[in-house]
Design an enzyme around this catalytic site. Structure first.
Site, PDB file in Angstrom:
ATOM      1  N   TYR A   1      28.901  91.810  13.460  1.00 44.71           N
ATOM      2  CA  TYR A   1      28.708  93.342  13.114  1.00 44.71           C
ATOM      3  C   TYR A   1      28.321  94.143  14.010  1.00 44.71           C
ATOM      4  O   TYR A   1      28.983  95.212  14.280  1.00 44.71           O
ATOM      5  CB  TYR A   1      27.724  93.193  11.977  1.00 44.71           C
TER       6      TYR A   1
ATOM      7  N   SER B   1      26.386 102.037  14.235  1.00 43.57           N
ATOM      8  CA  SER B   1      25.162 101.855  13.568  1.00 43.57           C
ATOM      9  C   SER B   1      24.336 101.657  14.857  1.00 43.57           C
ATOM     10  O   SER B   1      24.713 101.583  15.895  1.00 43.57           O
ATOM     11  CB  SER B   1      25.447 100.521  12.908  1.00 43.57           C
TER      12      SER B   1
HETATM   13  P1  NAD Z   1      27.943  99.796   0.665  1.00 46.56           P
HETATM   14  O1  NAD Z   1      28.128  98.320   0.611  1.00 46.56           O
HETATM   15  O2  NAD Z   1      26.698 100.404  -0.215  1.00 46.56           O
HETATM   16  O3  NAD Z   1      28.907 100.529   0.765  1.00 46.56           O
HETATM   17  C1  NAD Z   1      30.235 100.490   1.221  1.00 46.56           C
HETATM   18  C2  NAD Z   1      31.525 100.721   0.459  1.00 46.56           C
HETATM   19  O4  NAD Z   1      32.988 100.572   1.112  1.00 46.56           O
HETATM   20  C3  NAD Z   1      31.603  99.701  -0.731  1.00 46.56           C
HETATM   21  O5  NAD Z   1      31.669 100.589  -2.119  1.00 46.56           O
HETATM   22  C4  NAD Z   1      32.881  99.126  -0.750  1.00 46.56           C
HETATM   23  O6  NAD Z   1      33.580  98.897  -2.044  1.00 46.56           O
HETATM   24  C5  NAD Z   1      33.693  99.809   0.071  1.00 46.56           C
HETATM   25  N1  NAD Z   1      34.537  99.183   0.927  1.00 46.56           N
HETATM   26  C6  NAD Z   1      34.380  97.997   1.665  1.00 46.56           C
HETATM   27  N2  NAD Z   1      35.573  97.627   2.033  1.00 46.56           N
HETATM   28  C7  NAD Z   1      36.589  98.530   1.834  1.00 46.56           C
HETATM   29  C8  NAD Z   1      37.818  98.575   2.197  1.00 46.56           C
HETATM   30  N3  NAD Z   1      38.351  97.549   3.003  1.00 46.56           N
HETATM   31  N4  NAD Z   1      38.431  99.876   1.709  1.00 46.56           N
HETATM   32  C9  NAD Z   1      38.046 100.765   1.190  1.00 46.56           C
HETATM   33  N5  NAD Z   1      36.469 100.742   0.797  1.00 46.56           N
HETATM   34  C10 NAD Z   1      35.932  99.556   1.178  1.00 46.56           C
HETATM   35  O7  NAD Z   1      27.414 100.089   2.255  1.00 46.56           O
HETATM   36  P2  NAD Z   1      26.435 101.050   2.969  1.00 46.56           P
HETATM   37  O8  NAD Z   1      25.201 100.488   3.297  1.00 46.56           O
HETATM   38  O9  NAD Z   1      26.550 102.564   2.274  1.00 46.56           O
HETATM   39  O10 NAD Z   1      27.375 101.173   4.106  1.00 46.56           O
HETATM   40  C11 NAD Z   1      28.340 102.333   4.577  1.00 46.56           C
HETATM   41  C12 NAD Z   1      28.586 102.040   6.321  1.00 46.56           C
HETATM   42  O11 NAD Z   1      27.480 102.458   6.801  1.00 46.56           O
HETATM   43  C13 NAD Z   1      29.211 100.959   6.793  1.00 46.56           C
HETATM   44  O12 NAD Z   1      30.306 101.401   7.701  1.00 46.56           O
HETATM   45  C14 NAD Z   1      28.066 100.271   7.091  1.00 46.56           C
HETATM   46  O13 NAD Z   1      28.178  99.542   8.217  1.00 46.56           O
HETATM   47  C15 NAD Z   1      27.309 101.388   7.770  1.00 46.56           C
HETATM   48  N6  NAD Z   1      25.870 101.210   8.010  1.00 46.56           N
HETATM   49  C16 NAD Z   1      25.074 100.968   7.195  1.00 46.56           C
HETATM   50  C17 NAD Z   1      23.623 100.868   7.373  1.00 46.56           C
HETATM   51  C18 NAD Z   1      22.496 100.457   6.340  1.00 46.56           C
HETATM   52  O14 NAD Z   1      21.619  99.796   6.762  1.00 46.56           O
HETATM   53  N7  NAD Z   1      22.993 100.382   5.014  1.00 46.56           N
HETATM   54  C19 NAD Z   1      23.070 101.040   8.792  1.00 46.56           C
HETATM   55  C20 NAD Z   1      24.050 101.412   9.610  1.00 46.56           C
HETATM   56  C21 NAD Z   1      25.487 101.591   9.431  1.00 46.56           C
END
Ligand code: NAD
Length: 257
Positions: free
Chosen positions: A154, A141
């Site tokens: 985080y 991130s």
């Molecule tokens: P989201 O919550 O929409 O999706 C994450 C998915 O991961 C969910 O469906 C959840 O059920 C699944 N999950 C959680 N724990 C799990 C586990 N132990 N085993 C298997 N599946 C699991 O989140 P998102 O925003 O799509 O984020 C996805 C990734 O991107 C994450 O790693 C997050 O840190 C990263 N990220 C997100 C953002 C943002 O702004 N949304 C920014 C930078 C990085």
């Protein structure tokens, strides 16, 4: 068909960025293994890919659980013979400055966000090493590069994922395996909606603040990150090794004032 004939495992692809990436990869000819803790959401992603004419299956497994992940990987190898791309996408947020953070939450975020990259990689890598081919994409991130309020644990995990990516790349370069990291800025997904709800009295106002912070003037969309993941998954990025790829609307390298 930029991913024709590739077998691709995406962790956490029942929602948000992972789901959007799974749909895009499916439309680009990949066979997608949708992994998620949530069976309902994971099955839905796989069904949407198939309804659009692509190939996908759902497999439930917790990314922190070695037994569940190794069984899932062996199942994929039995079905398809290989895994060309692993996208370590699953992750969770944890809100709070350190003095506010309970040790249980610290452990949970560290576990899912760091161990959850280690465990799937550990079981997929031997198969990639045997074939001397593979691409691993780790979800970091832009918070690995900049301080943001009340996101200490985080940020620590995403910094760790970036460091891990570079070390993994060195260890597996001789096996023709590439390991790169995605560094998204704020992308509008259920994850961010949850963060806004938990962190601010007025989530709408907070959203406006986030929007204004961007050079782009808008938050990112899951599709923006999916397109960057597509580049890293495809052979078009064959000269990218151990690199961070920023998709952040200018959040890291620009300042409006
Ligand atoms: P989201 O919550 O929409 O999706 C994450 C998915 O991961 C969910 O469906 C959840 O059920 C699944 N999950 C959680 N724990 C799990 C586990 N132990 N085993 C298997 N599946 C699991 O989140 P998102 O925003 O799509 O984020 C996805 C990734 O991107 C994450 O790693 C997050 O840190 C990263 N990220 C997100 C953002 C943002 O702004 N949304 C920014 C930078 C990085």
């Amino acid at each position: 068909m930029r991913l024709k004939d590739k077998v691709i495992l995406i962790t956490g692809s029942g929602s948000g960025i992972g789901k959007s990436t799974a749909l895009l990869f499916g439309s680009e000819g990949a066979t997608v293994i949708v992994n998620d803790l949530s069976e309902e959401k994971g099955e839905e992603t796989a069904a949407e890919i198939r309804a659009a004419g692509g190939e996908a299956i759902y497999r439930k497994a917790d990314v922190t659980d070695p037994a569940a992940i190794s069984a899932m990987v062996e199942d994929i190898i039995k079905l398809y013979g290989r895994i060309d791309v692993l996208f370590n996408n699953a992750g969770i947020s944890g809100v709070g400055a350190l003095h506010e953070l309970e040790p249980e939450l610290w452990d949970k975020v560290v576990n899912v966000n760091i161990r959850g990259v280690y465990i799937p990689s550990k079981y997929v890598l031997p198969h990639m090493m045997e074939r001397k081919s593979g691409s691993i994409i780790n979800m970091s991130s832009c918070i690995a590069e900049i301080g943001l309020a009340r996101r200490a644990v985080y940020a620590a995990t995403k910094g760790a994922v970036l460091a891990l990516t570079k070390s993994m790349q060195v260890d597996y370069a001789d096996y023709n395996i590439r390991v790169n990291a995605l560094l998204p800025g704020t992308i509008m997904t259920p994850f961010v909606e949850d963060y806004l709800r938990k962190s601010y009295d007025d989530p709408e106002e907070a959203y406006e603040g986030l929007r204004k912070r961007q050079l782009s003037g808008e938050l990112g969309r899951p599709e923006d990150v999916a397109k960057a993941a597509l580049f890293l998954a495809s052979d078009e990025s064959k000269f990218m090794m151990g690199s961070p790829l920023y998709i952040d609307g200018g959040a890291v390298f620009g300042k409006k004032a």
